[in-house]
Design a protein around this motif. Structure first.
Motif, short mmCIF file in Angstrom:
data_model
loop_
_atom_site.label_atom_id
_atom_site.label_comp_id
_atom_site.label_asym_id
_atom_site.label_seq_id
_atom_site.Cartn_x
_atom_site.Cartn_y
_atom_site.Cartn_z
N ARG A 50 2.83 2.46 16.63
CA ARG A 50 3.43 3.15 15.49
C ARG A 50 4.66 2.42 14.99
NH1 ARG A 50 2.86 8.93 18.33
NH2 ARG A 50 0.71 9.42 17.75
N SER A 51 5.47 1.90 15.90
CA SER A 51 6.67 1.17 15.49
C SER A 51 6.33 -0.08 14.68
CB SER A 51 7.49 0.79 16.73
OG SER A 51 8.61 0.03 16.39
N VAL A 52 5.33 -0.83 15.15
CA VAL A 52 4.93 -2.05 14.44
C VAL A 52 4.33 -1.70 13.08
CG1 VAL A 52 3.34 -4.02 14.49
CG2 VAL A 52 4.60 -3.39 16.54
N GLU A 53 3.50 -0.65 13.04
CA GLU A 53 2.90 -0.24 11.77
C GLU A 53 3.97 0.16 10.76
OE1 GLU A 53 0.18 2.82 12.94
OE2 GLU A 53 -1.55 1.44 12.92
N ARG A 54 4.98 0.93 11.21
CA ARG A 54 6.06 1.33 10.29
C ARG A 54 6.85 0.12 9.81
NH1 ARG A 54 6.79 5.76 13.96
NH2 ARG A 54 8.41 4.55 15.01
N SER A 55 7.13 -0.81 10.71
CA SER A 55 7.90 -2.00 10.34
C SER A 55 7.15 -2.84 9.31
CB SER A 55 8.20 -2.83 11.59
OG SER A 55 8.85 -4.03 11.25
N LEU A 56 5.85 -3.05 9.53
CA LEU A 56 5.07 -3.87 8.60
C LEU A 56 4.85 -3.15 7.28
CD1 LEU A 56 2.43 -5.38 11.06
CD2 LEU A 56 4.52 -6.43 10.16
N ALA A 57 4.73 -1.82 7.32
CA ALA A 57 4.59 -1.06 6.07
C ALA A 57 5.89 -1.15 5.26
CB ALA A 57 4.25 0.39 6.38
N ARG A 58 7.04 -1.10 5.93
CA ARG A 58 8.32 -1.23 5.24
C ARG A 58 8.45 -2.61 4.60
NH1 ARG A 58 11.14 0.69 8.98
NH2 ARG A 58 11.63 -1.25 10.06
N GLU A 59 7.96 -3.63 5.29
CA GLU A 59 8.00 -4.97 4.71
C GLU A 59 7.16 -5.05 3.44
OE1 GLU A 59 6.72 -7.65 7.72
OE2 GLU A 59 8.56 -7.48 8.92
N ARG A 60 5.98 -4.43 3.46
CA ARG A 60 5.14 -4.47 2.26
C ARG A 60 5.79 -3.78 1.08
NH1 ARG A 60 1.15 -3.34 6.06
NH2 ARG A 60 1.03 -1.15 5.43
N VAL A 61 6.63 -2.78 1.36
CA VAL A 61 7.31 -2.06 0.27
C VAL A 61 8.55 -2.81 -0.21
CG1 VAL A 61 8.57 0.06 -0.28
CG2 VAL A 61 6.44 0.19 1.02
N THR A 136 -1.26 -7.67 5.03
CA THR A 136 -2.02 -6.61 4.38
C THR A 136 -2.13 -5.42 5.33
OG1 THR A 136 -4.13 -7.45 5.21
CG2 THR A 136 -3.34 -8.34 3.11
N ALA A 137 -2.64 -4.29 4.81
CA ALA A 137 -2.76 -3.10 5.65
C ALA A 137 -3.70 -3.34 6.83
CB ALA A 137 -3.25 -1.93 4.80
N SER A 138 -4.81 -4.03 6.59
CA SER A 138 -5.75 -4.30 7.68
C SER A 138 -5.16 -5.27 8.70
CB SER A 138 -7.06 -4.86 7.12
OG SER A 138 -6.83 -6.05 6.39
N GLN A 139 -4.44 -6.29 8.22
CA GLN A 139 -3.80 -7.23 9.14
C GLN A 139 -2.72 -6.52 9.96
OE1 GLN A 139 -2.42 -10.13 6.32
NE2 GLN A 139 -4.21 -11.45 6.59
N ALA A 140 -1.98 -5.63 9.30
CA ALA A 140 -0.93 -4.89 10.01
C ALA A 140 -1.52 -3.99 11.08
CB ALA A 140 -0.12 -4.06 9.01
N ARG A 143 -2.61 -6.20 14.04
CA ARG A 143 -1.44 -6.67 14.78
C ARG A 143 -0.80 -5.54 15.57
NH1 ARG A 143 3.13 -9.90 11.54
NH2 ARG A 143 1.26 -11.13 11.06
N ALA A 144 -0.71 -4.36 14.97
CA ALA A 144 -0.09 -3.22 15.65
C ALA A 144 -0.88 -2.83 16.89
CB ALA A 144 0.03 -2.04 14.69
N TRP A 145 -2.21 -2.82 16.80
CA TRP A 145 -3.03 -2.44 17.94
C TRP A 145 -2.96 -3.49 19.04
CZ3 TRP A 145 -4.69 2.06 19.33
CH2 TRP A 145 -4.89 3.06 18.36
N LEU A 146 -2.92 -4.77 18.66
CA LEU A 146 -2.81 -5.81 19.67
C LEU A 146 -1.48 -5.72 20.42
CD1 LEU A 146 -4.31 -8.91 17.79
CD2 LEU A 146 -5.33 -7.64 19.70
N ILE A 147 -0.40 -5.56 19.66
CA ILE A 147 0.92 -5.45 20.30
C ILE A 147 1.01 -4.17 21.12
CG2 ILE A 147 3.39 -5.16 19.83
CD1 ILE A 147 3.03 -7.00 17.42
#
Length: 199
Positions: A50-61, A136-140, A143-147
């Motif tokens: 969840r932390s990685v997903e939020r961080s990458l989503a913030r970057e996209r915005v 992208t959302a799919s890449q994020a 990456r989030a699941w791997l981490i």
């Protein structure tokens, strides 16, 4: 065969007159360690994901693509190729304006021999600093699941190793108790065997 395996795994929980208090304690330790290992791994993995997903989503915005211009001619000669592979590009100095109007310069990869003033698209953060293209959302998600998986496995390793060490200490203590008991009853047992003859 499956029933036999089940009995082997569950022997600590079955009634047995030979089972000692140490065996019961070890049974609860094994159960507790497995539960703690699973719980720690799942919670740590989900938290990291969840932390990685939020961080990458913030970057996209927050990250924006802006136009930058070469401040000098790029090194090398451009032979008219249209490829954009990194092996076909060179580093060159560019200048761009941030959202607050401030001017920034940095190095980006461009085609060899690009003339001064050539427009190049670059990605910047909120402060106008150069960044890579956001995922992208799919890449994020990948990456989030791997981490998250790596963090979960690493976190679960701690209670697992701690449980193994504790079981090792209990095993050593049990062996010491066996030695002590054998010192007490061994001579008596040997004496009875001597009286009754060899088996």
């Amino acid at each position: 065969m499956a029933l036999r395996g089940s009995k082997v795994w569950s022997w600590r929980w079955r009634r047995n007159p030979l089972k000692r208090r140490a065996d019961k304690v070890e049974a609860w330790i094994v159960l507790g360690v497995w539960l703690l290992t699973a719980l720690t791994g799942v919670l740590a993995g989900m938290g990291a994901t969840r932390s990685v997903e939020r961080s990458l989503a913030r970057e996209r915005v927050e990250w924006r693509q802006v136009e930058a211009r070469l401040v000098e001619e790029a090194p090398g000669t451009f032979a008219g190729q249209t490829g954009t592979a990194s092996s076909d590009q060179v580093w060159a100095k560019v200048r761009w304006a941030a959202t607050d109007g401030s001017s920034h310069t940095g190095q980006v990869r461009v085609r060899p021999g690009s003339p001064s003033g050539t427009t190049v698209g670059v990605w910047t953060d909120r402060e106008g600093r150069l960044v890579t293209r956001p995922t992208t959302a799919s890449q994020a998600a990948l990456r989030a699941w791997l981490i998250g998986g790596l963090v979960g496995a690493s976190a679960a390793f701690v209670p697992f190793v701690g449980g193994r060490m504790l079981r090792g200490r209990l095993e050593c203590r049990r062996i010491d108790q066996w030695d002590t008991e054998w010192e007490r009853f061994g001579p008596m047992w040997s004496g009875r065997r001597a009286e009754g003859g060899s088996w």
